[in-house]
Design a protein around this motif. Structure first.
Motif: not given
Length: 217
Positions: A88-112
Motif C-alpha cells: 500500500l505504501l508503494v502504491v500510494i507513493s507512486i500515485l501521489i507522485m503522478i498526481n503531483a506531476l499532473i497538478f504541476m502541469t495542466e491538471g485535467m489536460s495533463s497527459p500524465y
C-alpha cells in the motif's frame, strides 16, 4: 462470483499465508526496483514536454525514488513485516507522485494521467494482489486523480473541463476493472494450485509412511 474461495482448513490456509507472504515479498522488491528505474527514465519526457517546470517534475521523481528505496531497504531488512502495508505504501507513493506531476502541469489536460493506468496495470501484474487489494488500489487512484484535477482548476481559477475529465476517467476505470478482475482470477488460481500441491505432498508423505510401516512389519 467474488466469494471467499479459501477452504475451511486451518492447516492449508496457514501454509498458504506463509507462501503468499514470501511470494509477495519477492515480487514487491522487484516491483520497487522496476518502478524506481522507470520513474527516472520517464523523467526524459519532462524535459521534452514541460521544459519550463522540468526541474520541479524531476525533483518530485527523485523524492519518490528515495521513498521507494527506503521501503525497499526496510523490506530487505525485514523491518516491514506487514506485506499489505508495504504494498500500500508503494502504491500510494507512486500515485501521489503522478498526481503531483499532473497538478504541476495542466491538471485535467495533463497527459500524465496515463501514468496512473500504467501504474495500476504494472503493479497488479507484479504483485500477488487479491480482489480486495486491487479494489483498494484502484479506489485510491481514482480519488487522488479527482482531487488533483478539481484542486488544480480551483487554485488556478480555470474552468472545469468535464468532457475531458470524463474521457480520462473512462480509460482509468476501464483499465481498473480489468486489473481487479484479473487480480481476482490470478489469486484464486494461485490458491487452487497451492491446494493441489499441498494435498499431493500430503498424499505422498502418507504413502511413504505406509510403505515404511509395511517394510518394518
Amino acid at each position: 462470483m467474488f466469494r471467499n474461495y479459501q477452504i475451511i482448513n486451518p492447516t492449508i490456509n496457514e501454509a498458504y499465508k506463509k507462501y503468499a507472504d514470501l511470494l509477495g515479498k519477492r515480487r514487491l522488491e522487484v516491483a520497487i526496483l522496476l518502478a524506481s528505474l522507470f520513474i527516472m527514465i520517464f523523467g526524459m519526457m519532462d524535459m521534452v514536454i514541460y521544459p519550463d517546470v522540468a526541474k520541479k517534475l524531476i525533483g518530485t521523481r527523485i523524492i519518490t525514488d528515495t521513498i521507494l528505496g527506503f521501503i525497499f531497504l526496510l523490506s530487505r531488512k525485514k523491518q516491514l513485516k506487514n506485506l499489505k502495508l508495504s504494498c500500500l505504501l508503494v502504491v500510494i507513493s507512486i500515485l501521489i507522485m503522478i498526481n503531483a506531476l499532473i497538478f504541476m502541469t495542466e491538471g485535467m489536460s495533463s497527459p500524465y494521467y496515463a501514468g496512473l493506468s500504467l501504474t495500476i496495470v504494472a503493479l497488479s501484474v507484479m504483485l500477488p494482489w487479491s480482489f480486495v487489494e486491487a479494489l483498494v488500489a484502484f479506489s485510491i487512484m481514482i480519488i487522488l486523480y479527482l482531487l488533483t484535477s478539481f484542486l488544480h482548476s480551483a487554485i488556478n481559477s480555470l474552468p472545469y473541463n468535464l468532457p475531458l475529465l470524463a474521457n480520462n476517467l473512462f480509460f482509468l476505470v476501464s483499465t481498473g476493472v480489468f486489473c481487479i478482475v484479473a487480480s481476482y482470477l490470478s489469486s484464486r488460481l494461485r490458491f487452487d494450485e497451492f491446494c493441489l500441491n499441498f494435498k499431493l505432498k500430503e498424499a505422498m508423505n502418507n504413502l511413504q509412511s505406509t510403505q515404511s510401516q509395511l517394510i518394518q512389519s
